[in-house]
Design a protein around this motif. Structure first.
Motif, PDB file in Angstrom:
ATOM      1  N   ALA A  27       0.842  -1.210   0.000  1.00 22.17           N
ATOM      2  CA  ALA A  27       0.000   0.000   0.000  1.00 22.17           C
ATOM      3  C   ALA A  27       0.876   1.259   0.000  1.00 22.17           C
ATOM      4  CB  ALA A  27      -0.917  -0.017   1.225  1.00 22.17           C
ATOM      5  N   LEU A  28       1.895   1.276   0.860  1.00 23.81           N
ATOM      6  CA  LEU A  28       2.758   2.465   0.949  1.00 23.81           C
ATOM      7  C   LEU A  28       3.477   2.732  -0.370  1.00 23.81           C
ATOM      8  CD1 LEU A  28       4.198   1.833   4.515  1.00 23.81           C
ATOM      9  CD2 LEU A  28       3.089   3.958   3.802  1.00 23.81           C
ATOM     10  N   ALA A  29       4.023   1.658  -0.963  1.00 23.73           N
ATOM     11  CA  ALA A  29       4.781   1.837  -2.210  1.00 23.73           C
ATOM     12  C   ALA A  29       3.860   2.344  -3.319  1.00 23.73           C
ATOM     13  CB  ALA A  29       5.441   0.525  -2.614  1.00 23.73           C
ATOM     14  N   ALA A  30       2.620   1.822  -3.381  1.00 23.92           N
ATOM     15  CA  ALA A  30       1.688   2.244  -4.434  1.00 23.92           C
ATOM     16  C   ALA A  30       1.326   3.720  -4.280  1.00 23.92           C
ATOM     17  CB  ALA A  30       0.423   1.384  -4.383  1.00 23.92           C
ATOM     18  N   SER A  31       1.265   4.202  -3.038  1.00 24.35           N
ATOM     19  CA  SER A  31       0.867   5.598  -2.811  1.00 24.35           C
ATOM     20  C   SER A  31       2.049   6.560  -2.760  1.00 24.35           C
ATOM     21  CB  SER A  31       0.054   5.704  -1.512  1.00 24.35           C
ATOM     22  OG  SER A  31      -1.118   4.940  -1.639  1.00 24.35           O
ATOM     23  N   PHE A  32       3.249   6.039  -2.442  1.00 26.59           N
ATOM     24  CA  PHE A  32       4.455   6.895  -2.373  1.00 26.59           C
ATOM     25  C   PHE A  32       5.568   6.243  -3.209  1.00 26.59           C
ATOM     26  CE2 PHE A  32       2.069   7.516   1.590  1.00 26.59           C
ATOM     27  CZ  PHE A  32       1.900   8.889   1.576  1.00 26.59           C
ATOM     28  N   PRO A  33       5.398   6.242  -4.524  1.00 27.95           N
ATOM     29  CA  PRO A  33       6.311   5.457  -5.370  1.00 27.95           C
ATOM     30  C   PRO A  33       7.751   5.973  -5.422  1.00 27.95           C
ATOM     31  CG  PRO A  33       4.738   6.696  -6.710  1.00 27.95           C
ATOM     32  CD  PRO A  33       4.316   6.887  -5.298  1.00 27.95           C
ATOM     33  N   ASP A  34       7.996   7.211  -4.960  1.00 29.70           N
ATOM     34  CA  ASP A  34       9.379   7.722  -5.025  1.00 29.70           C
ATOM     35  C   ASP A  34      10.210   7.331  -3.813  1.00 29.70           C
ATOM     36  OD1 ASP A  34       8.772   8.870  -7.424  1.00 29.70           O
ATOM     37  OD2 ASP A  34       8.072  10.744  -6.491  1.00 29.70           O
ATOM     38  N   ILE A  35       9.566   6.721  -2.814  1.00 27.47           N
ATOM     39  CA  ILE A  35      10.302   6.318  -1.601  1.00 27.47           C
ATOM     40  C   ILE A  35      10.832   4.899  -1.785  1.00 27.47           C
ATOM     41  CG2 ILE A  35      10.056   5.874   0.882  1.00 27.47           C
ATOM     42  CD1 ILE A  35       7.910   8.057   0.976  1.00 27.47           C
ATOM     43  N   SER A  36      12.014   4.638  -1.234  1.00 22.89           N
ATOM     44  CA  SER A  36      12.587   3.288  -1.300  1.00 22.89           C
ATOM     45  C   SER A  36      12.132   2.507  -0.055  1.00 22.89           C
ATOM     46  CB  SER A  36      14.110   3.425  -1.343  1.00 22.89           C
ATOM     47  OG  SER A  36      14.710   2.263  -0.880  1.00 22.89           O
ATOM     48  N   PHE A  37      11.418   1.393  -0.276  1.00 21.95           N
ATOM     49  CA  PHE A  37      10.874   0.599   0.835  1.00 21.95           C
ATOM     50  C   PHE A  37      11.583  -0.750   0.948  1.00 21.95           C
ATOM     51  CE2 PHE A  37       7.294   3.428  -0.115  1.00 21.95           C
ATOM     52  CZ  PHE A  37       6.964   3.871   1.158  1.00 21.95           C
ATOM     53  N   THR A  38      11.775  -1.176   2.212  1.00 23.60           N
ATOM     54  CA  THR A  38      12.383  -2.472   2.517  1.00 23.60           C
ATOM     55  C   THR A  38      11.506  -3.171   3.546  1.00 23.60           C
ATOM     56  OG1 THR A  38      14.612  -1.606   2.162  1.00 23.60           O
ATOM     57  CG2 THR A  38      14.458  -3.573   3.533  1.00 23.60           C
ATOM     58  N   GLY A  39      11.397  -4.502   3.430  1.00 23.04           N
ATOM     59  CA  GLY A  39      10.660  -5.269   4.436  1.00 23.04           C
ATOM     60  C   GLY A  39      11.495  -6.438   4.911  1.00 23.04           C
ATOM     61  N   VAL A  40      11.533  -6.631   6.224  1.00 24.26           N
ATOM     62  CA  VAL A  40      12.252  -7.769   6.794  1.00 24.26           C
ATOM     63  C   VAL A  40      11.232  -8.696   7.443  1.00 24.26           C
ATOM     64  CG1 VAL A  40      13.793  -8.450   8.673  1.00 24.26           C
ATOM     65  CG2 VAL A  40      14.460  -6.629   7.128  1.00 24.26           C
ATOM     66  N   GLU A  41      11.267  -9.975   7.067  1.00 21.85           N
ATOM     67  CA  GLU A  41      10.279 -10.927   7.570  1.00 21.85           C
ATOM     68  C   GLU A  41      10.980 -12.240   7.945  1.00 21.85           C
ATOM     69  OE1 GLU A  41       7.233 -11.197   8.595  1.00 21.85           O
ATOM     70  OE2 GLU A  41       7.198 -13.370   8.567  1.00 21.85           O
ATOM     71  N   LEU A  42      10.561 -12.792   9.075  1.00 27.72           N
ATOM     72  CA  LEU A  42      11.170 -14.019   9.599  1.00 27.72           C
ATOM     73  C   LEU A  42      10.715 -15.270   8.830  1.00 27.72           C
ATOM     74  CD1 LEU A  42      12.779 -15.278  12.065  1.00 27.72           C
ATOM     75  CD2 LEU A  42      10.555 -15.467  13.194  1.00 27.72           C
ATOM     76  N   SER A  43       9.411 -15.379   8.592  1.00 31.04           N
ATOM     77  CA  SER A  43       8.879 -16.648   8.063  1.00 31.04           C
ATOM     78  C   SER A  43       9.108 -16.762   6.560  1.00 31.04           C
ATOM     79  CB  SER A  43       7.373 -16.745   8.343  1.00 31.04           C
ATOM     80  OG  SER A  43       6.675 -15.795   7.585  1.00 31.04           O
ATOM     81  N   SER A  44       9.385 -18.007   6.115  1.00 27.68           N
ATOM     82  CA  SER A  44       9.639 -18.143   4.679  1.00 27.68           C
ATOM     83  C   SER A  44       8.348 -17.973   3.888  1.00 27.68           C
ATOM     84  CB  SER A  44      10.339 -19.456   4.350  1.00 27.68           C
ATOM     85  OG  SER A  44       9.587 -20.508   4.825  1.00 27.68           O
ATOM     86  N   SER A  45       7.183 -18.377   4.443  1.00 29.79           N
ATOM     87  CA  SER A  45       5.970 -18.225   3.617  1.00 29.79           C
ATOM     88  C   SER A  45       5.544 -16.749   3.520  1.00 29.79           C
ATOM     89  CB  SER A  45       4.830 -19.124   4.088  1.00 29.79           C
ATOM     90  OG  SER A  45       4.368 -18.722   5.321  1.00 29.79           O
ATOM     91  N   GLY A  46       5.779 -15.950   4.578  1.00 28.03           N
ATOM     92  CA  GLY A  46       5.498 -14.510   4.474  1.00 28.03           C
ATOM     93  C   GLY A  46       6.394 -13.895   3.405  1.00 28.03           C
ATOM     94  N   PHE A  47       7.683 -14.231   3.470  1.00 26.77           N
ATOM     95  CA  PHE A  47       8.653 -13.707   2.497  1.00 26.77           C
ATOM     96  C   PHE A  47       8.285 -14.149   1.074  1.00 26.77           C
ATOM     97  CE2 PHE A  47      12.642 -14.688   0.186  1.00 26.77           C
ATOM     98  CZ  PHE A  47      13.090 -13.394  -0.007  1.00 26.77           C
ATOM     99  N   LYS A  48       7.970 -15.446   0.927  1.00 32.04           N
ATOM    100  CA  LYS A  48       7.664 -15.961  -0.428  1.00 32.04           C
ATOM    101  C   LYS A  48       6.383 -15.339  -0.991  1.00 32.04           C
ATOM    102  CE  LYS A  48       9.877 -20.460  -0.081  1.00 32.04           C
ATOM    103  NZ  LYS A  48       9.582 -21.784   0.473  1.00 32.04           N
TER     104      LYS A  48
END
Ligand SMILES: C[S@@+](CC[C@H](N)C(=O)[O-])C[C@H]1O[C@@H](n2cnc3c(N)ncnc32)[C@H](O)[C@@H]1O
Length: 310
Positions: A146-167
């Motif tokens: 949602a954030l990236a779609a509304s603020f496309p000029d910002i660089s976003f990163t996500g860190v997630e523990l679980s492999s299914s969340g990441f996948k």
């Protein structure tokens, strides 16, 4: 001096409008039907805590205790995100969330409390205009999409523990355009429906973030350090380390869980239970907080904004 206006929430009527499509039923909290819902929930929490105390006394605590170790959390979320349905107000689901707000008891469709948190997050990002943002415990990526779609000029990163969340996040990134079922989880206009492809998702433990000191000018979490009570001594300083200044957490701080019902539920679930006043121990100075929106009957989530110390 912190500019607290950056973190200011909207008036209640604004959150009420976001909530409306998700409301199944409302009752005054004094209504006997609502009192029964609250009473049944509290009795069940007490029963489970008594059972745990008993099993512990006879040396069988490990059989039922939910210690919420990193391994257990990872296993649990591997299952949760594998079968995940993106929340939407018209989803055909028997699931419901019981929440209250002031004197009103609310029966809600799951997902809407997160949408309110996301809306305040959007306000903060809009005012702060950060260049690099990281979410700690990003799950399947709903907030970041949602954030990236509304603020496309910002660089976003996500860190997630679980492999299914990441996948799950990675598989969405393979799509050219953000699918409608994900795009609807937003309270803003979509400025770029291809921005999801540029988010940097990583699978990692929040105790060791693979980034340099001060790399992000905005670090946030939403109901993620909730899961990290046993490792909070490592995670909070790590969030402070990678932040150049601003950290915002939508989490169940003890301040928002002072009632008996919420306090016992936090203990039963072994959820995060630090107080806002504890943050300086972890290198963070609180600058603003807000929790005047609907809260689950057994868990309070507030927005806490902090700045790095030193
Ligand atoms: C309740 S979910 C919230 C997900 C997302 N923040 C949201 O708002 O939808 C909590 C997430 O935190 C992740 N998590 C828990 N412990 C973690 C850790 N030690 N490091 C990174 N992520 C973690 C879980 O795997 C899960 O995806």
């Amino acid at each position: 001096m912190a500019d607290t206006k950056i973190f200011q929430a909207q008036p209640g009527a604004h959150y009420r409008r976001i909530l409306d499509p998700w409301v199944k039923n409302t009752l005054p909290v004094s209504d006997p039907e609502w009192q029964k819902i609250e009473g049944d929930s509290l009795r069940e929490i007490r029963r489970k805590l008594r059972k745990r105390t008993f099993l512990s006394a006879i040396g069988l605590a490990a059989k039922t205790a939910s210690h919420r170790t990193v391994d257990k959390v990872e296993t649990a979320y591997d299952t949760i995100w594998r079968d995940f349905n993106w929340p939407r107000p018209d989803a055909p689901t028997p699931k419901r969330t019981y929440a209250s707000w002031g004197k009103t008891g609310l029966t809600l469709r799951p997902g809407c409390l997160g949408l309110m948190h996301l809306d305040l997050l959007m306000d903060i990002v809009e005012r702060l205009q950060p260049k690099r943002v990281i979410e700690i415990g990003s799950g399947p990526g709903s907030n970041l999409f949602a954030l990236a779609a509304s603020f496309p000029d910002i660089s976003f990163t996500g860190v997630e523990l679980s492999s299914s969340g990441f996948k799950t996040s990675k598989s969405v990134q393979e799509l050219d355009v953000l699918p409608q079922e994900i795009a609807v989880f937003n309270t803003r206009k979509i400025a770029d429906d291809t921005a999801h492809r540029r988010i940097d998702f990583r699978q990692a433990n929040a105790t060791e973030l693979p980034f340099d000191d001060g790399h992000f000018d905005f670090v946030f979490s939403r109901q993620a350090i909730e899961q990290m009570e046993l490792i909070r001594d490592k995670v909070l300083p790590e969030m402070a380390r990678v932040a150049s200044r601003h950290v915002v957490m939508f989490e169940p701080f003890a301040d928002f869980n002072a009632s008996e019902h919420k306090r016992l539920a936090t203990r039963k679930k072994n959820h995060f239970s630090a107080a806002v006043a504890d943050l300086p121990e972890y290198g963070l100075a609180p600058v603003a907080q807000f929790a005047d929106w609907p809260q689950k009957i057994d868990q309070g989530i507030g927005m806490v904004a902090a700045e790095t110390i030193g």
